[in-house]
Design an enzyme around this catalytic site. Structure first.
Site, PDB file in Angstrom:
ATOM      1  N   ASP A 217     -56.635   7.575  43.127  1.00 18.27           N
ATOM      2  CA  ASP A 217     -57.178   7.962  41.904  1.00 18.27           C
ATOM      3  C   ASP A 217     -55.887   7.570  41.089  1.00 18.27           C
ATOM      4  O   ASP A 217     -56.017   7.177  39.784  1.00 18.27           O
ATOM      5  CB  ASP A 217     -57.183   9.500  41.983  1.00 18.27           C
ATOM      6  CG  ASP A 217     -58.760   9.841  42.108  1.00 18.27           C
ATOM      7  OD1 ASP A 217     -59.428   8.992  42.729  1.00 18.27           O
ATOM      8  OD2 ASP A 217     -59.195  10.884  41.463  1.00 18.27           O
TER       9      ASP A 217
ATOM     10  N   LYS B 241     -45.016  10.891  54.666  1.00 24.50           N
ATOM     11  CA  LYS B 241     -44.129  12.244  54.602  1.00 24.50           C
ATOM     12  C   LYS B 241     -43.293  12.162  55.593  1.00 24.50           C
ATOM     13  O   LYS B 241     -43.238  13.615  56.235  1.00 24.50           O
ATOM     14  CB  LYS B 241     -44.889  13.562  53.882  1.00 24.50           C
ATOM     15  CG  LYS B 241     -43.988  14.709  53.428  1.00 24.50           C
ATOM     16  CD  LYS B 241     -43.498  14.421  51.752  1.00 24.50           C
ATOM     17  CE  LYS B 241     -42.541  15.336  51.557  1.00 24.50           C
ATOM     18  NZ  LYS B 241     -41.739  15.071  50.364  1.00 24.50           N
TER      19      LYS B 241
ATOM     20  N   ASP C 254     -44.346  11.332  47.806  1.00 27.60           N
ATOM     21  CA  ASP C 254     -43.921  11.597  46.429  1.00 27.60           C
ATOM     22  C   ASP C 254     -43.407  10.671  45.484  1.00 27.60           C
ATOM     23  O   ASP C 254     -43.665  10.584  44.533  1.00 27.60           O
ATOM     24  CB  ASP C 254     -43.189  12.667  46.330  1.00 27.60           C
ATOM     25  CG  ASP C 254     -41.839  12.868  47.388  1.00 27.60           C
ATOM     26  OD1 ASP C 254     -41.898  11.912  48.122  1.00 27.60           O
ATOM     27  OD2 ASP C 254     -40.965  13.792  47.188  1.00 27.60           O
TER      28      ASP C 254
ATOM     29  N   ASP D 258     -56.296   9.391  49.394  1.00 27.42           N
ATOM     30  CA  ASP D 258     -57.137   9.901  48.066  1.00 27.42           C
ATOM     31  C   ASP D 258     -56.524  10.080  46.885  1.00 27.42           C
ATOM     32  O   ASP D 258     -57.083   9.607  45.837  1.00 27.42           O
ATOM     33  CB  ASP D 258     -57.848  11.065  48.875  1.00 27.42           C
ATOM     34  CG  ASP D 258     -58.808  11.845  47.724  1.00 27.42           C
ATOM     35  OD1 ASP D 258     -59.561  11.249  47.136  1.00 27.42           O
ATOM     36  OD2 ASP D 258     -58.631  13.091  47.417  1.00 27.42           O
TER      37      ASP D 258
ATOM     38  N   TYR E 137     -58.722  15.615  56.523  1.00 29.39           N
ATOM     39  CA  TYR E 137     -60.118  15.666  56.024  1.00 29.39           C
ATOM     40  C   TYR E 137     -60.899  16.167  57.293  1.00 29.39           C
ATOM     41  O   TYR E 137     -61.880  16.640  56.882  1.00 29.39           O
ATOM     42  CB  TYR E 137     -60.593  14.544  55.947  1.00 29.39           C
ATOM     43  CG  TYR E 137     -60.427  14.213  54.351  1.00 29.39           C
ATOM     44  CD1 TYR E 137     -59.148  14.277  53.666  1.00 29.39           C
ATOM     45  CD2 TYR E 137     -61.471  13.956  53.453  1.00 29.39           C
ATOM     46  CE1 TYR E 137     -59.138  14.103  52.424  1.00 29.39           C
ATOM     47  CE2 TYR E 137     -61.232  13.968  51.844  1.00 29.39           C
ATOM     48  CZ  TYR E 137     -60.005  13.772  51.678  1.00 29.39           C
ATOM     49  OH  TYR E 137     -59.841  13.633  50.136  1.00 29.39           O
TER      50      TYR E 137
HETATM   51  C1  IPM Z   1     -63.021   9.883  47.311  1.00 23.38           C
HETATM   52  C2  IPM Z   1     -63.765  11.300  46.936  1.00 23.38           C
HETATM   53  C3  IPM Z   1     -64.142  11.948  48.160  1.00 23.38           C
HETATM   54  C4  IPM Z   1     -62.630  12.075  49.289  1.00 23.38           C
HETATM   55  C5  IPM Z   1     -64.527  13.436  48.011  1.00 23.38           C
HETATM   56  C6  IPM Z   1     -65.708  13.345  47.026  1.00 23.38           C
HETATM   57  C7  IPM Z   1     -64.944  13.895  49.280  1.00 23.38           C
HETATM   58  O1  IPM Z   1     -62.540  12.004  46.070  1.00 23.38           O
HETATM   59  O2  IPM Z   1     -63.896   9.169  47.766  1.00 23.38           O
HETATM   60  O3  IPM Z   1     -61.850   9.656  46.916  1.00 23.38           O
HETATM   61  O4  IPM Z   1     -61.860  12.903  48.822  1.00 23.38           O
HETATM   62  O5  IPM Z   1     -62.628  11.180  49.972  1.00 23.38           O
HETATM   63 MG    MG Z   2     -60.875  10.666  45.907  1.00 22.86          MG
END
Ligand code: IPM
Ligand code: MG
Length: 357
Positions: A250, A189, A222, A246, A142
């Site tokens: 999710d 990884k 993975d 990240d 990042y």
């Molecule tokens: C999160 C989001 C952010 C990230 C984006 C919006 C930059 O996806 O907070 O997980 O990737 O960190």
């Molecule tokens: Mg995210």
């Protein structure tokens, strides 16, 4: 006690849900005899519209001067075409960096009252799960060097980690595990990436020397993505790099089936943190009073717990939310199929406020 809270509502549903969380905080402050002072700052697309940049200095200064930050969400299709360095997401990354928030805690658990929302096969869901993703937040790909060649037909992004960066987030993971089930899974990884090999070595050295009481294992990313669906009950604390975290967070949140309930905390070395729901700015439902305020309200509870050391007050908010869900109240995002009596965002907020008075 007196605390200053910076509110950064952001875009889309951000303002509605941050407003709801602020009302909860005000009520709790009154009830427990604290004083919370709120100041609101723009970030993301809303700042871009007003000031021409996604993260104004005034917002950074205001957050630095506060005892903690409550953020809604940033971004939306309206700003999809702006140049890369002006994207609303830049505000989020810039705030994390400016505030030194290198650890991101993202809990994902099956809520007993909402087990039916879980997308897993019933026999897997029945084993239950309650995991905490500890994501590195100010390093890795990042923030590494990136660019394109002159012709513009090749591009690169760099993943870089130092021992110091790995140690500080790993330490947070071990400490977190000690307060939970005492199990850390470090995700990397290492079969391909050099940064991952350093990650693994460093986490193990720290574990052996300082946290021998914590069970530590490793998993390739993975495989971790697969195990989160195959048997999430295996996990307690997962510690991983910025990008892997990240993606996995999710996935983990969606596995619970109730992303509208999930809170998060971003922490650094000081007690100042940034608290935000895991879900995004949901521009499609913004302004329609449909957004579920619970994830943001639970983020406010995390703020009280982690930044202000007000555990009793945090429990009080979490219990109010659990009670409302237990009674069967639902917003549109978590309603049962065919459920007619679901609540609008403001009605859910009011149900929770009623429990708190
Ligand atoms: C999160 C989001 C952010 C990230 C984006 C919006 C930059 O996806 O907070 O997980 O990737 O960190
Ligand atoms: Mg995210």
């Amino acid at each position: 006690m007196k605390f200053r809270i910076a509110l950064v509502p952001g875009d889309g549903i951000g303002p509605e849900i941050v407003q709801a969380a602020a009302e909860v905080l005000k009520l709790v402050a009154g009830k427990f005899g604290h004083e919370f002072e709120f100041n609101t700052y723009l970030a993301g697309g809303s700042a871009l519209d007003k000031y021409g940049i996604p993260l104004p200095q005034e917002t950074i200064d205001g957050c630095l001067a506060a005892d903690s930050v409550m953020l809604g969400a940033v971004g939306g299709p309206k700003w999809d075409q702006v140049p890369n360095n002006m994207r609303p997401e830049k505000a989020l990354l810039g705030l994390r960096k400016a505030l030194g928030l290198y650890t991101n805690l993202r809990p994902a658990a099956i809520q007993p009252a909402l087990a039916e929302a879980c997308v897993l096969r019933p026999d897997i869901a029945a084993r239950g799960f309650d995991l905490m993703i500890v994501r590195e937040l100010t390093g890795g790909i990042y923030f590494g060097e990136r660019g394109r060649n002159e012709a513009g037909d090749a591009a690169y992004d760099t993943e870089a980690y130092s021992v110091m960066e790995i140690e500080r987030v790993a330490r947070r993971a071990f400490e977190t595990a000690r307060k939970r089930k005492g199990h850390v899974t470090s995700v990397d990884k290492a079969n391909v990436l050099e940064t991952s090999r350093l990650w693994r070595e460093t986490v193990h050295r720290l574990g052996e020397t300082e946290y021998p009481d914590v069970r530590l294992d490793d998993m390739y990313v993975d495989n971790a993505a697969m195990q989160l669906i195959r048997d999430p009950s295996f996990f307690d604390v997962v510690v991983t790099s910025n990008m892997f975290g990240d993606i996995l967070s999710d996935e983990a949140s969606q596995v619970t089936g109730s992303i509208g309930l999930l809170a998060s905390a971003s922490l650094g070395d000081s007690s100042r943190g940034m608290y935000e729901p895991i879900h995004g700015s949901a521009p499609d439902i913004a302004g329609k009073d449909l957004a579920n305020p619970i994830a943001t309200i639970l983020s406010a509870a995390m703020m009280l717990r982690y930044s202000f050391d007000l555990a009793e007050e945090a429990d009080y908010i979490e219990k109010a939310v659990a009670d409302v869900l237990e009674e069967g109240w639902r917003t549109a995002d978590i309603k049962a199929p065919g459920q007619e009596d679901w609540l609008r965002g403001s009605e859910m907020r009011d149900k929770i406020l009623q429990k708190l008075v």
